[in-house]
Enzyme design. Structure first.
Site, mmCIF file in Angstrom:
data_model
loop_
_atom_site.group_PDB
_atom_site.id
_atom_site.type_symbol
_atom_site.label_atom_id
_atom_site.label_comp_id
_atom_site.label_asym_id
_atom_site.label_seq_id
_atom_site.Cartn_x
_atom_site.Cartn_y
_atom_site.Cartn_z
ATOM 1 N N HIS A 135 -4.376 -4.298 -48.992
ATOM 2 C CA HIS A 135 -3.289 -3.957 -49.919
ATOM 3 C C HIS A 135 -1.990 -4.515 -49.322
ATOM 4 O O HIS A 135 -1.852 -4.601 -48.091
ATOM 5 C CB HIS A 135 -3.232 -2.432 -50.003
ATOM 6 N N ASP A 212 -6.098 1.872 -42.711
ATOM 7 C CA ASP A 212 -5.439 2.290 -43.942
ATOM 8 C C ASP A 212 -6.494 3.071 -44.735
ATOM 9 O O ASP A 212 -7.398 2.481 -45.323
ATOM 10 C CB ASP A 212 -4.961 1.037 -44.688
ATOM 11 N N GLN A 215 -7.742 4.770 -49.642
ATOM 12 C CA GLN A 215 -8.839 4.855 -50.617
ATOM 13 C C GLN A 215 -10.080 5.502 -50.028
ATOM 14 O O GLN A 215 -11.105 5.581 -50.704
ATOM 15 C CB GLN A 215 -9.191 3.449 -51.131
ATOM 16 N N LYS A 238 -3.234 10.279 -53.623
ATOM 17 C CA LYS A 238 -4.564 9.735 -53.933
ATOM 18 C C LYS A 238 -5.658 10.740 -53.564
ATOM 19 O O LYS A 238 -6.833 10.480 -53.714
ATOM 20 C CB LYS A 238 -4.768 8.422 -53.187
ATOM 21 N N CYS A 376 -2.005 -4.981 -56.129
ATOM 22 C CA CYS A 376 -1.251 -5.114 -54.863
ATOM 23 C C CYS A 376 -2.096 -5.787 -53.797
ATOM 24 O O CYS A 376 -2.070 -5.402 -52.624
ATOM 25 C CB CYS A 376 -0.759 -3.756 -54.365
HETATM 26 C C1 LIG Z 1 -5.650 0.641 -49.760
HETATM 27 C C2 LIG Z 1 -4.257 1.068 -50.065
HETATM 28 N N1 LIG Z 1 -3.315 1.023 -49.119
HETATM 29 C C3 LIG Z 1 -2.062 1.407 -49.329
HETATM 30 C C4 LIG Z 1 -1.661 1.861 -50.549
HETATM 31 C C5 LIG Z 1 -0.244 2.286 -50.740
HETATM 32 O O1 LIG Z 1 -0.181 3.656 -50.932
HETATM 33 P P1 LIG Z 1 1.222 4.352 -51.269
HETATM 34 O O2 LIG Z 1 1.806 3.568 -52.404
HETATM 35 O O3 LIG Z 1 0.840 5.742 -51.652
HETATM 36 O O4 LIG Z 1 2.051 4.286 -50.035
HETATM 37 C C6 LIG Z 1 -2.566 1.911 -51.590
HETATM 38 C C7 LIG Z 1 -2.155 2.332 -52.948
HETATM 39 O O5 LIG Z 1 -2.632 1.855 -53.933
HETATM 40 C C8 LIG Z 1 -3.903 1.520 -51.341
HETATM 41 O O6 LIG Z 1 -4.824 1.568 -52.302
#
Ligand SMILES: Cc1ncc(COP(=O)(O)O)c(C=O)c1O
Length: 418
Positions: A135, A212, A215, A238, A376
């Site tokens: 992401h 990270d 998900q 999430k 993203c």
């Molecule tokens: C794998 C992953 N990392 C990071 C993020 C970013 O999360 P946040 O916007 O809640 O900081 C997301 C959000 O879609 C994600 O799916």
């Protein structure tokens, strides 16, 4: 009901989805005259009543600032805020509560590590290793650090199913690698990476690993000690919790050596104009009034998920993903993007020549919410040779009927573009 109570002779009792759905008032509504079919939980999950009630209760009865007042409301707010930290600690099995830092979300957690640990450790010519599936939140903070330091961002590749090429990844971990940062589960493809093995590879070369977990936490039981990761980041929203709150887990030894990031109230031990000394962990990284209600809401979300049991949730979603994969494969002209052996809850797809945006718009008319676009993950889209995909993502409140509705919606899409 606890996870243990759900287990019968080693088997997990099935989730009672219809009962679960009653906990989510938002799902009861109609959208454009059709019952809402929410298939966008990878973007954000819906919130159970228990979370909404916990937030309301806090504002109705306990609202006060934390860590500062001697009065009763402040004591209660502080207790609730710190109890939420302990819930997070137990949820991901961190060794100590002070290894849990409350932040705004995954994005802020990764920026914090890049701007503190990274800035201190990374020099010109050093390398940061990420994967092609990340992401943007796990690319751009490292890119900014590399730009500042004259360091190099390296990218581990994947195969056409969306699985990391582990030999190549291992070869990319070199003497100048200062951090390996990768997703636990891909948001765009759903691939569950073999992170334990990857962490071992990195640790053999003394390279720290940030996962990270945005998900992963809604779908899998996460044990940061068993994984052995150095940092773990996730977002409350999430995980059926509110927006504006997230978690950075860091091993205490690393958090101790890191300088603070933002300065302000709560992160100090003493301040004079000549010199400031910093607070102990985790407060050193929590400058200013935190999102108290958010942390309490996240704690309630963790209670909710733990009450259902992650084993039961994972079993339900596994079954649903298999059903949905089969159903989508049978839709003529549909191509699934991301067909890794180990997957969680995400179905990215292309449908003939129809632009994903049009797919999303027509499905919306049927009351079906999916995500379309680059998710993203523009470098991943480039690797796949597509500009965008449509993505249906599942959560514990989805049922086979939602998948059937999606398939029905796709037939409508075909009629429009016939
Ligand atoms: C794998 C992953 N990392 C990071 C993020 C970013 O999360 P946040 O916007 O809640 O900081 C997301 C959000 O879609 C994600 O799916």
């Amino acid at each position: 009901m606890t996870a243990e109570a759900l287990r019968e002779g080693g088997r997990v009792a099935p989730l009672d989805v219809e009962r679960v759905r009653k906990d989510f008032p938002i799902l009861e509504q109609e959208v454009r005259g059709k019952p809402l079919v929410y298939l966008d939980s990878a973007a954000t999950t819906q919130k159970p009543r228990a979370v909404l009630d916990a937030i309301a209760r806090y504002y109705l009865a306990d609202n006060a600032n934390v860590h500062r007042g001697v009065h009763l409301l402040s004591e209660r707010a502080t207790q609730a805020y710190e109890a939420a930290r302990e819930k997070v600690q137990r949820f991901i099995n961190a060794a100590r509560a002070h290894e849990i830092v409350f932040v705004r979300g995954t994005t802020e957690a990764i920026n914090l590590v890049a701007q503190t640990y990274g800035r201190r450790r990374v020099r010109q010519g050093d390398e940061i290793l990420v994967t092609v599936m990340e992401h943007h939140s796990n690319i751009v903070p490292w890119q900014m650090l590399c730009e500042e330091k004259g360091a190099i961002l390296r990218v581990a590749p994947m195969d056409d199913d969306g699985q990391l090429l582990l030999d190549e990844l291992e070869r990319l971990i070199g003497p100048r690698t200062r951090m390996l940062a990768l997703g636990h589960v891909s948001n765009a493809l759903g691939t569950i990476h073999p992170v334990r093995r990857i962490i071992e590879m990195a640790h053999r070369r003394k390279v720290p690993v940030l996962l990270d977990g945005a998900q992963a936490v809604p779908h899998l039981a996460v044990d940061v000690q068993a994984l052995g990761c150095d940092f773990y980041a996730f977002s409350g929203h999430k995980l059926f919790g509110p927006t504006g709150i997230g978690v950075l887990y860091g091993r205490a030894e690393l958090l101790e050596e890191m300088p603070p990031w933002q300065g302000g109230g709560d992160m100090i031990s003493s301040v004079t104009f000549e010199k400031t000394t910093y607070n102990k962990l985790p407060y050193k990284f929590e400058a200013g009034t935190p999102d108290i209600a958010g942390a309490i809401g996240l704690g309630a979300a963790i209670d909710y998920v733990s009450g259902l049991g992650l084993a039961a949730i994972a079993a339900h979603e596994h079954d649903l993903l298999a059903y949905a994969t089969q159903a989508l494969r049978e839709v003529p002209g549909l191509r699934l993007v991301g067909t890794a052996k180990e997957k969680a809850s995400v179905l990215s797809f292309l449908f003939g020549e129809v632009h994903p945006h049009d797919i999303g718009t027509i499905l919306d008319r049927e009351g079906i919410a999916v995500r379309t676009g680059h998710h993203c993950a523009q470098p991943l889209m480039r690797r796949l040779g597509v500009a965008a995909t449509a993505r249906a993502s599942l959560a514990l409140y989805n049922r086979r009927g939602d998948v059937d509705a999606l398939v029905g919606g796709l037939h409508k899409v075909r009629e429009v573009f016939r």
